[in-house]
Write a protein that holds these residues in place. Structure first.
Motif, PDB file in Angstrom:
ATOM      1  N   GLU A   1     -30.521  14.426  -5.953  1.00 32.42           N
ATOM      2  CA  GLU A   1     -29.179  14.457  -5.369  1.00 32.42           C
ATOM      3  C   GLU A   1     -28.321  15.397  -6.211  1.00 32.42           C
ATOM      4  OE1 GLU A   1     -27.870  13.139  -2.627  1.00 32.42           O
ATOM      5  OE2 GLU A   1     -29.697  12.081  -2.037  1.00 32.42           O
TER       6      GLU A   1
ATOM      7  N   THR B   1     -23.852   8.772  -1.463  1.00 29.88           N
ATOM      8  CA  THR B   1     -25.043   9.252  -2.174  1.00 29.88           C
ATOM      9  C   THR B   1     -25.963   8.072  -2.494  1.00 29.88           C
ATOM     10  OG1 THR B   1     -23.860  11.133  -3.108  1.00 29.88           O
ATOM     11  CG2 THR B   1     -25.868  10.432  -4.251  1.00 29.88           C
TER      12      THR B   1
ATOM     13  N   ARG C   1     -27.942   7.207   0.516  1.00 30.70           N
ATOM     14  CA  ARG C   1     -29.083   8.115   0.737  1.00 30.70           C
ATOM     15  C   ARG C   1     -30.252   7.780  -0.189  1.00 30.70           C
ATOM     16  NH1 ARG C   1     -24.974  11.825   1.067  1.00 30.70           N
ATOM     17  NH2 ARG C   1     -25.363  12.652  -1.035  1.00 30.70           N
TER      18      ARG C   1
END
Length: 138
Positions: free
Chosen positions: A98, A33, A36
């Motif tokens: 997210e 994550t 990203r």
């Protein structure tokens, strides 16, 4: 556990606990994550604190105060990112997009070089007595 050699933007050394012998026990999904978020940010993210072992003073203090564990960093589910101002706002915005990020702490006072944003992915339902989702300031 995560294979740090597969990461594009981060190195294992960025996640090592400062109080341990080279331990960097981060959750793999959480680190992906972060990758990203970093990709979307388009610039480096400086991690000032990541994994905290049983030997880390903050972990010890939390447990001594009666916490069920040493916190999100101790679980390998949190980082503090050195940032301020516009960059801090961008990181918070990307983190909120997210689905797994549900803990945000903001320290944007004092000297610019000591400001940071904490992000974590502790599940809302957990056995660690950590309330999520949550946002706070330091």
């Amino acid at each position: 556990m995560i294979d740090y050699s597969t990461l594009k933007y981060f190195k294992r050394s960025e996640f090592v606990c400062s109080a341990s012998n080279d331990r960097a026990e981060m959750d793999a999904d959480f680190v992906h994550t972060l990758e990203r978020i970093r990709e979307k940010l388009g610039r480096p993210m400086i991690i000032s604190s990541a994994y905290r072992s049983d030997d880390h003073p903050i972990t010890k203090a939390k447990i001594a105060k009666g916490a069920a564990n040493g916190g999100a960093h101790h679980l390998g589910l949190a980082v503090d990112i050195h940032c301020a101002g516009f960059l801090a706002m961008n990181i918070i915005s990307l983190a909120l997009n997210e689905a797994t990020i549900n803990g945000i702490g903001v320290n944007q006072k004092g000297a610019w070089n000591s400001r940071f944003v904490h992000i974590d992915a502790v599940p809302p339902t957990n056995d660690k007595a950590i309330t999520r989702p949550a946002i706070w300031s330091y």
